[in-house]
Motif scaffolding. Structure first.
Motif, short mmCIF file in Angstrom:
data_model
loop_
_atom_site.label_atom_id
_atom_site.label_comp_id
_atom_site.label_asym_id
_atom_site.label_seq_id
_atom_site.Cartn_x
_atom_site.Cartn_y
_atom_site.Cartn_z
N ALA A 1 0.73 -1.17 0.02
CA ALA A 1 -0.11 0.13 0.14
C ALA A 1 0.85 1.27 0.08
O ALA A 1 0.49 2.49 -0.73
CB ALA A 1 -0.85 -0.06 1.20
N GLN A 2 1.99 1.31 0.79
CA GLN A 2 2.86 2.39 0.70
C GLN A 2 3.37 2.50 -0.52
O GLN A 2 3.82 3.71 -1.13
CB GLN A 2 4.07 2.15 1.71
CG GLN A 2 3.25 2.09 3.35
CD GLN A 2 4.36 1.35 4.48
OE1 GLN A 2 5.36 1.22 3.90
NE2 GLN A 2 3.66 0.95 5.49
N HIS A 3 3.82 1.53 -1.24
CA HIS A 3 4.47 1.61 -2.51
C HIS A 3 3.59 2.38 -3.64
O HIS A 3 3.98 3.16 -4.27
CB HIS A 3 5.08 0.27 -2.92
CG HIS A 3 5.69 0.44 -4.31
ND1 HIS A 3 6.68 0.96 -4.83
CD2 HIS A 3 4.92 -0.12 -5.62
CE1 HIS A 3 6.93 1.03 -6.17
NE2 HIS A 3 5.82 0.20 -6.75
N VAL A 4 2.39 1.59 -3.56
CA VAL A 4 1.55 2.06 -4.54
C VAL A 4 0.73 3.38 -4.31
O VAL A 4 0.79 4.29 -5.38
CB VAL A 4 0.05 0.97 -4.54
CG1 VAL A 4 -1.22 1.72 -5.51
CG2 VAL A 4 0.57 -0.45 -4.87
N LYS A 5 0.53 4.00 -2.95
CA LYS A 5 0.45 5.33 -2.97
C LYS A 5 1.56 6.18 -3.40
O LYS A 5 1.23 7.38 -3.93
CB LYS A 5 -0.17 5.48 -1.70
CG LYS A 5 -0.82 6.86 -1.41
CD LYS A 5 -1.37 7.21 -0.30
CE LYS A 5 -2.09 8.64 -0.12
NZ LYS A 5 -2.43 9.10 1.24
#
Length: 235
Positions: free
Chosen positions: A216-220
């Motif tokens: 989630a951190q990477h995608v955002k």
């Protein structure tokens, strides 16, 4: 929010992340847990109050809100993923209807029914379980991603609508988690216990958004890249 003072209702509490949340809240010493599921007999955790709740059934949603009038925290966790190869496949519309009914409209229905309950009990909190797929389509996830993207927008709207009554709205995003829903997915997966622990910490902190894992951190972080991640790979 002090967890020890909390009376919580969790939808989809019979398995996966829902069951992990029930156990995490028990360990945190909350006041009371309403464990909701379409079939309450499927809840096999002692010390909780089972509730029959199909989030697509308006009568059951209203009945749950009437029964659980002491709730101070609602976790919209119930969700489904109906496999489809892609948005243009013949089964896509049926899959979309089913997933939007549960993942999107079910979240809105439960939130609307319990908003007055939360207000009467001092504001409390609302937690919507979303996904990193709220922001990106991977493989055949188009229908599921669309339902979660809509649920993300609803979460953002509810945050505005409920702020005046003192209700904190937390949106939770993560990648694949090791549950029945992802049993056919060959990819790294988070442990439901780790996701549940991160959610409880975010609730205690009064956070409004949680990126519960590295996915989630990477995608955002890539939403504003030179070529945003949701555009996919060029042909």
């Amino acid at each position: 929010m002090k967890l020890q003072d909390t009376t919580v209702l969790i939808t989809g509490a019979n398995r996966g992340i829902g069951a992990a949340l029930v156990k995490a809240f028990q360990q945190a010493g909350v006041r009371k847990i309403y464990a909701a599921a379409r079939n309450p007999a499927s809840i096999h955790i002692e010390g909780v109050t089972p509730i029959q709740l199909d989030v697509t059934n308006p009568e059951q949603v209203a009945a749950a809100a009437a029964l659980a009038g002491d709730v101070t925290l609602v976790i919209n966790n119930a969700g489904i993923s109906t496999p489809t190869a892609g948005l243009l496949e013949t089964d896509a519309l049926a899959a979309a209807r089913a997933q939007f009914e549960t993942n999107t409209l079910g979240t809105l229905s439960v939130s609307a029914a319990f908003a007055p309950v939360l207000k009467a009990n001092g504001g409390g909190g609302l937690v919507n379980i979303l996904s990193a797929l709220s922001w990106v389509v991977v493989g055949g996830s188009g229908v599921y991603s669309a339902s979660k993207a809509a649920a993300w927008a609803i979460t953002n709207g509810l945050r505005n609508d409920l702020r005046a009554q003192g209700t904190t709205v937390l949106g939770v995003h993560f990648g694949y988690v090791d549950t029945d829903m992802t049993s056919g997915v060959d990819a790294p997966k988070s442990d439901p216990k780790d996701i549940a622990a991160a959610i409880l910490k975010a609730i205690e902190n009064g956070d409004e958004e949680l990126l519960a894992d590295g996915v989630a951190q990477h995608v955002k972080s890539q939403l504003t890249a030179a070529r945003a991640i949701y555009l996919g790979q060029p042909a």
